[in-house]
Design an enzyme around this catalytic site. Sequence first.
Site, PDB file in Angstrom:
ATOM      1  N   HIS A 175      34.615 -33.004   2.971  1.00  0.00           N
ATOM      2  CA  HIS A 175      35.525 -32.586   4.184  1.00  0.00           C
ATOM      3  C   HIS A 175      36.588 -34.108   4.320  1.00  0.00           C
ATOM      4  O   HIS A 175      37.654 -34.098   5.150  1.00  0.00           O
ATOM      5  CB  HIS A 175      35.292 -32.271   5.613  1.00  0.00           C
ATOM      6  N   GLY A 180      42.888 -27.963   4.928  1.00  0.00           N
ATOM      7  CA  GLY A 180      43.642 -27.419   3.403  1.00  0.00           C
ATOM      8  C   GLY A 180      42.223 -27.885   2.472  1.00  0.00           C
ATOM      9  O   GLY A 180      42.029 -27.291   1.741  1.00  0.00           O
ATOM     10  N   GLY A 182      38.928 -26.121   2.623  1.00  0.00           N
ATOM     11  CA  GLY A 182      38.715 -24.609   2.222  1.00  0.00           C
ATOM     12  C   GLY A 182      39.561 -24.221   1.381  1.00  0.00           C
ATOM     13  O   GLY A 182      38.898 -23.900   0.371  1.00  0.00           O
ATOM     14  N   THR A 184      40.582 -25.649  -0.933  1.00  0.00           N
ATOM     15  CA  THR A 184      41.134 -26.748  -1.959  1.00  0.00           C
ATOM     16  C   THR A 184      39.643 -26.519  -2.523  1.00  0.00           C
ATOM     17  O   THR A 184      39.793 -26.543  -4.128  1.00  0.00           O
ATOM     18  CB  THR A 184      40.858 -28.114  -1.414  1.00  0.00           C
ATOM     19  N   ARG A 186      37.734 -23.866  -2.755  1.00  0.00           N
ATOM     20  CA  ARG A 186      37.213 -22.699  -3.709  1.00  0.00           C
ATOM     21  C   ARG A 186      38.435 -22.715  -5.113  1.00  0.00           C
ATOM     22  O   ARG A 186      38.274 -22.191  -5.670  1.00  0.00           O
ATOM     23  CB  ARG A 186      37.717 -21.348  -2.584  1.00  0.00           C
TER      24      ARG A 186
END
Length: 250
Positions: A175, A180, A182, A184, A186
């Site tokens: 993290h 952003g 999540g 990034t 995916r």
Amino acid sequence: MIEKNIFEEINKKKLKLDELRPLSKETVKSLRESILLEWTYNSNAIEGNTLTLLETKVVLEGITIGGKSLREHLEVVNHKEAILYLEDIIKNEEAFSEWQIKNIHHLVLKGINDKYAGNYRDQQVMISGAEHIPPAPFLLKEKMNEFIKWYNTEAQYLHPVERAAMVHIIFAGIHPFIDGNGRTSRLLLNLELMKNGYPPIVIKNSNRLEYYSALDKAHTIGDNFDFISLVIKETNDMLDRYISLCSNNI
């Protein structure tokens, strides 16, 4: 430990899709536009964007939706630009790197939070609804270096679909950005799939509870099975979609 036979169905479908290649320009265009829309809509919706699928389509066409925030519009436009960047990475056969990850994240947060776009966080964060606590800011550089090293060594012995899932798990666990992460993660998952000739998958907003639960399980007790299984299911479904459309166009 993931059993290798879990990938047998995917391997057969991937072989079948490869036999149907090269796909026609019309088929490629149709699939690309459809998936770009679904991927953008669902990835943003998971993070709380309230634009509908139809509204997302309209924004991608350059039209503003009344009553929706600038941020929500930018999230759509930025996500499309990030996908285009992934396509450039693959076309140019660029090696996976920290610089590349920062560029992807910069596109995701461009105009939304320019101070932190492409820059690691300088404060501790909590992941809403998750038990996992990400590493402290001073550990981020080390953790990201370890991530890239893992990718270039151990990860190369994994099945491409498992590797893609693990890229998402590890990155999301670190993290490294203030916002952003999540989207990034995916994008990175699909970058890995696309590099290896697989279609990108769509983690659906309707499955977000299952998705978050599987991810938190991976981060808290080191059990990656549920998350990898979710990625396998979505990959199988997308391969079916590609094969069906391509077979109908022969």
